[in-house]
Design a protein around this motif. Sequence first.
Motif, short mmCIF file in Angstrom:
data_model
loop_
_atom_site.label_atom_id
_atom_site.label_comp_id
_atom_site.label_asym_id
_atom_site.label_seq_id
_atom_site.Cartn_x
_atom_site.Cartn_y
_atom_site.Cartn_z
N ALA A 1 -8.16 -10.91 -13.18
CA ALA A 1 -6.81 -10.86 -13.75
C ALA A 1 -6.11 -9.56 -13.40
N VAL A 2 -6.85 -8.46 -13.38
CA VAL A 2 -6.27 -7.15 -13.03
C VAL A 2 -5.79 -7.17 -11.58
N VAL A 3 -6.65 -7.64 -10.68
CA VAL A 3 -6.29 -7.70 -9.26
C VAL A 3 -5.10 -8.64 -9.05
N THR A 4 -5.17 -9.81 -9.62
CA THR A 4 -4.09 -10.80 -9.48
C THR A 4 -2.77 -10.25 -10.02
N THR B 1 -16.10 2.86 1.55
CA THR B 1 -14.76 3.27 1.12
C THR B 1 -14.35 2.42 -0.07
N ASN B 2 -13.25 2.78 -0.72
CA ASN B 2 -12.84 2.07 -1.92
C ASN B 2 -12.19 0.71 -1.61
N VAL B 3 -11.26 0.70 -0.65
CA VAL B 3 -10.52 -0.53 -0.36
C VAL B 3 -10.22 -0.60 1.13
N LEU B 4 -10.28 -1.79 1.67
CA LEU B 4 -9.90 -2.05 3.06
C LEU B 4 -8.96 -3.25 3.06
N SER B 5 -7.95 -3.17 3.90
CA SER B 5 -7.02 -4.29 4.07
C SER B 5 -7.09 -4.77 5.50
N PHE B 6 -7.08 -6.08 5.65
CA PHE B 6 -7.17 -6.71 6.96
C PHE B 6 -6.00 -7.68 7.12
N ASP C 1 -6.69 -10.20 4.17
CA ASP C 1 -7.79 -10.02 3.22
C ASP C 1 -7.83 -8.57 2.74
N ILE C 2 -8.29 -8.41 1.51
CA ILE C 2 -8.51 -7.09 0.93
C ILE C 2 -9.94 -7.07 0.40
N ALA C 3 -10.66 -5.97 0.65
CA ALA C 3 -12.03 -5.82 0.15
C ALA C 3 -12.14 -4.54 -0.66
N PHE C 4 -12.89 -4.63 -1.76
CA PHE C 4 -13.12 -3.48 -2.64
C PHE C 4 -14.61 -3.20 -2.74
N HIS D 1 -4.32 0.01 -9.14
CA HIS D 1 -3.68 0.84 -8.13
C HIS D 1 -4.14 0.44 -6.72
N LEU D 2 -5.44 0.29 -6.54
CA LEU D 2 -5.96 -0.06 -5.22
C LEU D 2 -5.52 -1.46 -4.80
N SER D 3 -5.30 -2.34 -5.77
CA SER D 3 -4.80 -3.68 -5.46
C SER D 3 -3.37 -3.61 -4.93
N VAL D 4 -2.53 -2.81 -5.57
CA VAL D 4 -1.16 -2.60 -5.10
C VAL D 4 -1.20 -1.97 -3.70
N HIS D 5 -2.03 -0.95 -3.55
CA HIS D 5 -2.16 -0.24 -2.27
C HIS D 5 -2.58 -1.21 -1.15
#
Length: 157
Positions: free
Chosen positions: A26-29, A71-76, A88-91, A113-117
Amino acid sequence: MTEFAPLIDIEVEHDDWTDALPEVSAVVTGAIEATFAHLGAKEQLDLVVLLTDDAEMKALNKEFRQKNAPTNVLSFPAPDMMHPHLGDIAFGFETCLREAKEQKKTLRDHVAHLSVHGALHLLGYDHINDPEAEEMEDLERKILQGLGIADPYLNNE
């Protein structure tokens, strides 16, 4: 949030996520939907979020960024031909948890924050140079403020 809220598939690959933050999906969404709403999404897009551990993040980081560390987050971002799939986003759990503690933030707020980022990266934003970083951080602050989350950069400068 918006009529064009993204379709988000969340894959929990590491159970520590739901143990530490039962509402993690729910936080990520919510954070990703807030990002799309803030930017005024004009079409229905979809993305996948992977909640994994540092071992997997290290492997992904090494393969795609030639960095042999978690790392904390990666975006593809997805190639244009996969439209409307945005990417895709990975945490990485352990790194996210450690950073939240070090920065004296809740895991919930740090993940938001990382989800927004990560979503901003999928939408074409970056922080390679100072003007880009300022624009992206300003957007993050505004979106997070709308979610009731304090400026994530306040204690990191």
